[in-house]
Write a protein that holds these residues in place. Structure first.
Motif, PDB file in Angstrom:
ATOM      1  N   SER A 245      76.926  14.003  92.953  1.00  0.00           N
ATOM      2  CA  SER A 245      77.715  15.164  93.371  1.00  0.00           C
ATOM      3  C   SER A 245      77.803  15.410  94.870  1.00  0.00           C
ATOM      4  N   LEU A 246      76.957  14.785  95.669  1.00  0.00           N
ATOM      5  CA  LEU A 246      76.938  15.121  97.103  1.00  0.00           C
ATOM      6  C   LEU A 246      77.414  13.987  98.012  1.00  0.00           C
ATOM      7  N   ARG A 247      76.908  12.774  97.754  1.00  0.00           N
ATOM      8  CA  ARG A 247      77.173  11.693  98.719  1.00  0.00           C
ATOM      9  C   ARG A 247      78.621  11.229  98.701  1.00  0.00           C
ATOM     10  N   GLY A 248      79.266  11.293  97.537  1.00  0.00           N
ATOM     11  CA  GLY A 248      80.669  10.858  97.439  1.00  0.00           C
ATOM     12  C   GLY A 248      81.586  11.723  98.291  1.00  0.00           C
ATOM     13  N   PRO A 249      81.600  13.045  98.045  1.00  0.00           N
ATOM     14  CA  PRO A 249      82.466  13.893  98.885  1.00  0.00           C
ATOM     15  C   PRO A 249      82.097  13.805 100.360  1.00  0.00           C
ATOM     16  N   ASP A 250      80.821  13.653 100.669  1.00  0.00           N
ATOM     17  CA  ASP A 250      80.427  13.544 102.076  1.00  0.00           C
ATOM     18  C   ASP A 250      81.057  12.289 102.702  1.00  0.00           C
ATOM     19  N   PHE A 251      81.033  11.174 101.988  1.00  0.00           N
ATOM     20  CA  PHE A 251      81.612   9.950 102.546  1.00  0.00           C
ATOM     21  C   PHE A 251      83.119  10.099 102.743  1.00  0.00           C
ATOM     22  N   TYR A 252      83.783  10.706 101.764  1.00  0.00           N
ATOM     23  CA  TYR A 252      85.241  10.845 101.836  1.00  0.00           C
ATOM     24  C   TYR A 252      85.690  12.003 102.715  1.00  0.00           C
ATOM     25  N   GLY A 253      84.726  12.805 103.189  1.00  0.00           N
ATOM     26  CA  GLY A 253      85.085  13.952 104.018  1.00  0.00           C
ATOM     27  C   GLY A 253      85.782  15.052 103.228  1.00  0.00           C
TER      28      GLY A 253
ATOM     29  N   MET B 175      54.758  19.420  82.925  1.00  0.00           N
ATOM     30  CA  MET B 175      55.688  19.517  81.771  1.00  0.00           C
ATOM     31  C   MET B 175      56.966  18.734  82.064  1.00  0.00           C
ATOM     32  N   THR B 176      57.485  18.022  81.051  1.00  0.00           N
ATOM     33  CA  THR B 176      58.732  17.268  81.319  1.00  0.00           C
ATOM     34  C   THR B 176      59.912  18.222  81.422  1.00  0.00           C
ATOM     35  N   LEU B 177      60.776  17.842  82.332  1.00  0.00           N
ATOM     36  CA  LEU B 177      61.972  18.636  82.571  1.00  0.00           C
ATOM     37  C   LEU B 177      62.898  18.587  81.340  1.00  0.00           C
ATOM     38  N   GLN B 178      63.313  19.743  80.861  1.00  0.00           N
ATOM     39  CA  GLN B 178      64.169  19.783  79.667  1.00  0.00           C
ATOM     40  C   GLN B 178      65.645  19.924  80.004  1.00  0.00           C
ATOM     41  N   THR B 179      65.925  20.648  81.084  1.00  0.00           N
ATOM     42  CA  THR B 179      67.321  20.869  81.481  1.00  0.00           C
ATOM     43  C   THR B 179      67.460  20.571  82.955  1.00  0.00           C
ATOM     44  N   LEU B 180      68.493  19.815  83.277  1.00  0.00           N
ATOM     45  CA  LEU B 180      68.755  19.492  84.686  1.00  0.00           C
ATOM     46  C   LEU B 180      70.106  20.095  85.046  1.00  0.00           C
ATOM     47  N   THR B 181      70.115  21.021  85.992  1.00  0.00           N
ATOM     48  CA  THR B 181      71.364  21.647  86.416  1.00  0.00           C
ATOM     49  C   THR B 181      71.719  21.139  87.801  1.00  0.00           C
ATOM     50  N   ILE B 182      72.929  20.627  87.918  1.00  0.00           N
ATOM     51  CA  ILE B 182      73.375  20.046  89.188  1.00  0.00           C
ATOM     52  C   ILE B 182      74.793  20.514  89.511  1.00  0.00           C
ATOM     53  N   ILE B 183      75.172  20.358  90.770  1.00  0.00           N
ATOM     54  CA  ILE B 183      76.563  20.602  91.159  1.00  0.00           C
ATOM     55  C   ILE B 183      77.446  19.657  90.353  1.00  0.00           C
ATOM     56  N   LYS B 184      78.612  20.128  89.933  1.00  0.00           N
ATOM     57  CA  LYS B 184      79.486  19.307  89.092  1.00  0.00           C
ATOM     58  C   LYS B 184      79.813  17.992  89.801  1.00  0.00           C
ATOM     59  N   PRO B 185      79.619  16.861  89.102  1.00  0.00           N
ATOM     60  CA  PRO B 185      79.830  15.556  89.755  1.00  0.00           C
ATOM     61  C   PRO B 185      81.305  15.148  89.841  1.00  0.00           C
ATOM     62  N   ASP B 186      81.551  14.104  90.612  1.00  0.00           N
ATOM     63  CA  ASP B 186      82.868  13.463  90.714  1.00  0.00           C
ATOM     64  C   ASP B 186      82.683  11.985  90.379  1.00  0.00           C
ATOM     65  N   ASP B 187      83.752  11.379  89.879  1.00  0.00           N
ATOM     66  CA  ASP B 187      83.725   9.943  89.585  1.00  0.00           C
ATOM     67  C   ASP B 187      84.561   9.231  90.643  1.00  0.00           C
ATOM     68  N   TRP B 188      83.907   8.456  91.505  1.00  0.00           N
ATOM     69  CA  TRP B 188      84.613   7.841  92.649  1.00  0.00           C
ATOM     70  C   TRP B 188      85.232   6.498  92.334  1.00  0.00           C
ATOM     71  N   HIS B 189      85.304   6.136  91.008  1.00  0.00           N
ATOM     72  CA  HIS B 189      85.993   4.885  90.622  1.00  0.00           C
ATOM     73  C   HIS B 189      86.295   4.943  89.124  1.00  0.00           C
ATOM     74  N   LEU B 190      87.562   5.105  88.788  1.00  0.00           N
ATOM     75  CA  LEU B 190      87.925   5.309  87.379  1.00  0.00           C
ATOM     76  C   LEU B 190      89.261   4.656  87.050  1.00  0.00           C
ATOM     77  N   HIS B 191      89.355   4.101  85.828  1.00  0.00           N
ATOM     78  CA  HIS B 191      90.639   3.603  85.301  1.00  0.00           C
ATOM     79  C   HIS B 191      91.124   4.565  84.222  1.00  0.00           C
ATOM     80  N   LEU B 192      92.306   5.133  84.430  1.00  0.00           N
ATOM     81  CA  LEU B 192      92.859   6.089  83.459  1.00  0.00           C
ATOM     82  C   LEU B 192      94.012   5.518  82.646  1.00  0.00           C
ATOM     83  N   ARG B 193      94.585   4.374  83.096  1.00  0.00           N
ATOM     84  CA  ARG B 193      95.758   3.783  82.423  1.00  0.00           C
ATOM     85  C   ARG B 193      96.931   4.759  82.418  1.00  0.00           C
ATOM     86  N   ASP B 194      97.804   4.624  81.395  1.00  0.00           N
ATOM     87  CA  ASP B 194      99.046   5.389  81.393  1.00  0.00           C
ATOM     88  C   ASP B 194      99.422   5.677  79.933  1.00  0.00           C
TER      89      ASP B 194
END
Ligand code: DOR
Ligand code: ZN
Length: 350
Positions: free
Chosen positions: A300-308, A1-20
Motif C-alpha cells: 500500500s505504500l511503496r507503489g504510490p510513492d514510486f509513481y508519485g 499472542m498470534t495476530l488475528q486481524t491485520l488492518t492496513i491501508i487499502k492496497p493497489d495492484d501495480w501490474h494487472l491483466h483485465l482483458r476486455d
C-alpha cells in the motif's frame, strides 16, 4: 499472542491483466474488491498503443464496473501504453499531459502472450521515445526476459539484465523503470543495488512457489506463467526483498486470466489467476516469513510513492481463518481456475 486481524491501508495492484469484453466483466469485481487502483496492462488484441485507445479502454473498464455493481470512484484503473517500434515521442507527451496513461510497457517481441507487436530494437528505434519518457517522467515498465530462442527459459531474466537492462539504464540513467514480475535472485540484487530510479513488482506465485510446483505429480498448467517459476533459492530471495525495508519492491499480482480450456491445452497459455485471492496469498507469504508487519509497506505504500501518486486513505482488514480457494470461477461462457485452486489458506480478506 498470534495476530488475528491485520488492518492496513487499502492496497493497489501495480501490474494487472483485465482483458476486455466478457472476460473483463467476469474479473473486474475481484480486483476492485481488494484494491483501490490497478495498473492495467495494454496487451490486448490489438494492443493499446495510443492515448486514445487507452482512454477508450478505460471507458470500457468503467462500463464493466457499472455492470458489476462496483461504485464509481471505489476503483481506479491506471492505464498504460504498449511500446512498439512505431510509438512516437508525441504520444508520450500526450500521455503525460492528459494523464491518459501513467506508464509505457515494454514487451520484447515474442516474449509472452500478445507480444508480437512489441519493440524489436529498444535502444535503436525507440531511443527518441525513451528520451522523451525520461524527460517528462513517464515510467517504463519492463517484461524482463530475452527472447533469444537459444536462451534457456529459466535463464531469460538473468540474461535480460546484462543484455538489455544495464545498457538501457546506462543510456537513460534518469528514466524511471519498473522491472515487472521479478523472479530471480539476480534480479533482486540488480534492483536493490542499482543507482537511479528503478523498482520491481513481485507476484504472489513467485513468492509462494518454486518450479517444482509446475511438475508435482504431473504437469500443472495453472502454475505456468511467464516469467516461469524458478528454483527455491530465487523464491527465497524474492520473499526476502518483499519483506525487507527497501522501498524498491512492491505489489503487482500479474493476475492473468485465461479460460480453463486455453490453460489445459496441448499448448497452454501462460498466466496465473490471482485477482480473487491476491491479498490472502500475499499475507500467507509474509506470515510464513514472520514479517506480516511489512505487508502494508509492500502492498500500500511503496507503489504510490514510486509513481508519485497519493497513498490511499481507506483501510482494509485481513483475518486469520480458513479460506478454501474455489476450484473454478465463471468466466463468460467458460470457467477459470484460480491459482492453488482447492487449497486452503490461513487468511481471509474483508
Ligand atoms: O504469464 C503471463 N501472462 N505473463 C505475461 O507476461 C503475460 C500474461 C498474460 O497476458 O496472459
Ligand atoms: Zn503481466
Amino acid at each position: 499472542m498470534t495476530l488475528q486481524t491485520l488492518t492496513i491501508i487499502k492496497p493497489d495492484d501495480w501490474h494487472l491483466h483485465l482483458r476486455d469484453g466478457e472476460a473483463l466483466e467476469a474479473v473486474i469485481g475481484h480486483t476492485a474488491r481488494q484494491f483501490a487502483r490497478a495498473v492495467v496492462m495494454p496487451n490486448l488484441k490489438p494492443p493499446v498503443t495510443t492515448v486514445a485507445l487507452a482512454q477508450a479502454y478505460a471507458a470500457r473498464i468503467k462500463q464493466a464496473m457499472v455492470k458489476a455493481g462496483i461504485a464509481a470512484g471505489s476503483f481506479t484503473p491506471l492505464m498504460t501504453l504498449y511500446l512498439t517500434d512505431n510509438t512516437s515521442p508525441d504520444e508520450i507527451v500526450r500521455a503525460k499531459e492528459s494523464s491518459g496513461a501513467i506508464a509505457v510497457k515494454l514487451y520484447p517481441a515474442g516474449a509472452t502472450t500478445n507480444s508480437d507487436a512489441g519493440a524489436t530494437d529498444l535502444l535503436g528505434r525507440c531511443s527518441k521515445v525513451l528520451e522523451t519518457m525520461q524527460r517528462v517522467g513517464l515510467p517504463l515498465l519492463v517484461h524482463g526476459e530475452v527472447t533469444d530462442p537459444a536462451a534457456d527459459v529459466f535463464d531469460r531474466e538473468a540474461l535480460f539484465i546484462d543484455r538489455v537492462m544495464i545498457p538501457l539504464r546506462k543510456a537513460f540513467p534518469a528514466l524511471r523503470v519498473v522491472f515487472e514480475h521479478l523472479t530471480t535472485k539476480d534480479g533482486v540484487e540488480y534492483v536493490r543495488d542499482a543507482e537511479g530510479p528503478v523498482a520491481a513488482t513481485l507476484t504472489p506465485q513467485h513468492m509462494l512457489y518454486n518450479r517444482n510446483s509446475i511438475f508435482q505429480g504431473g504437469v500443472r498448467p495453472h502454475f505456468y506463467c511467464l516469467p516461469i517459476l524458478k528454483r527455491e533459492v530465487h523464491r527465497q530471495a524474492l520473499l526476502d526483498a518483499a519483506t525487507s525495508d527497501s522501498p524498491r519492491f512492491f505489489l503487482g499480482t500479474d493476475s492473468a486470466p485465461h479460460s480453463r480450456g486455453l490453460k489445459e491445452n496441448s499448448c497452454g497459455c501462460a498466466g496465473c489467476y490471482t485477482a480473487l485471492h491476491a491479498m490472502e496469498l500475499y499475507a500467507t507469504a509474509f506470515d510464513q516469513a514472520g514479517k506480516l508487519d511489512r505487508l502494508e509497506a509492500f502492498a500500500s505504500l511503496r507503489g504510490p510513492d514510486f509513481y508519485g501518486l497519493p497513498r490511499n486513505t481507506e483501510t482494509v482488514s485481513l483475518h486469520r481463518g480458513s479460506f478454501v480457494i474455489p476450484n473454478e470461477l465463471s468466466f463468460g461462457q467458460e470457467t477459470i481456475v484460480p491459482l492453488a485452486a482447492g487449497e486452503t489458506l490461513g487468511w481471509k480478506f474483508g
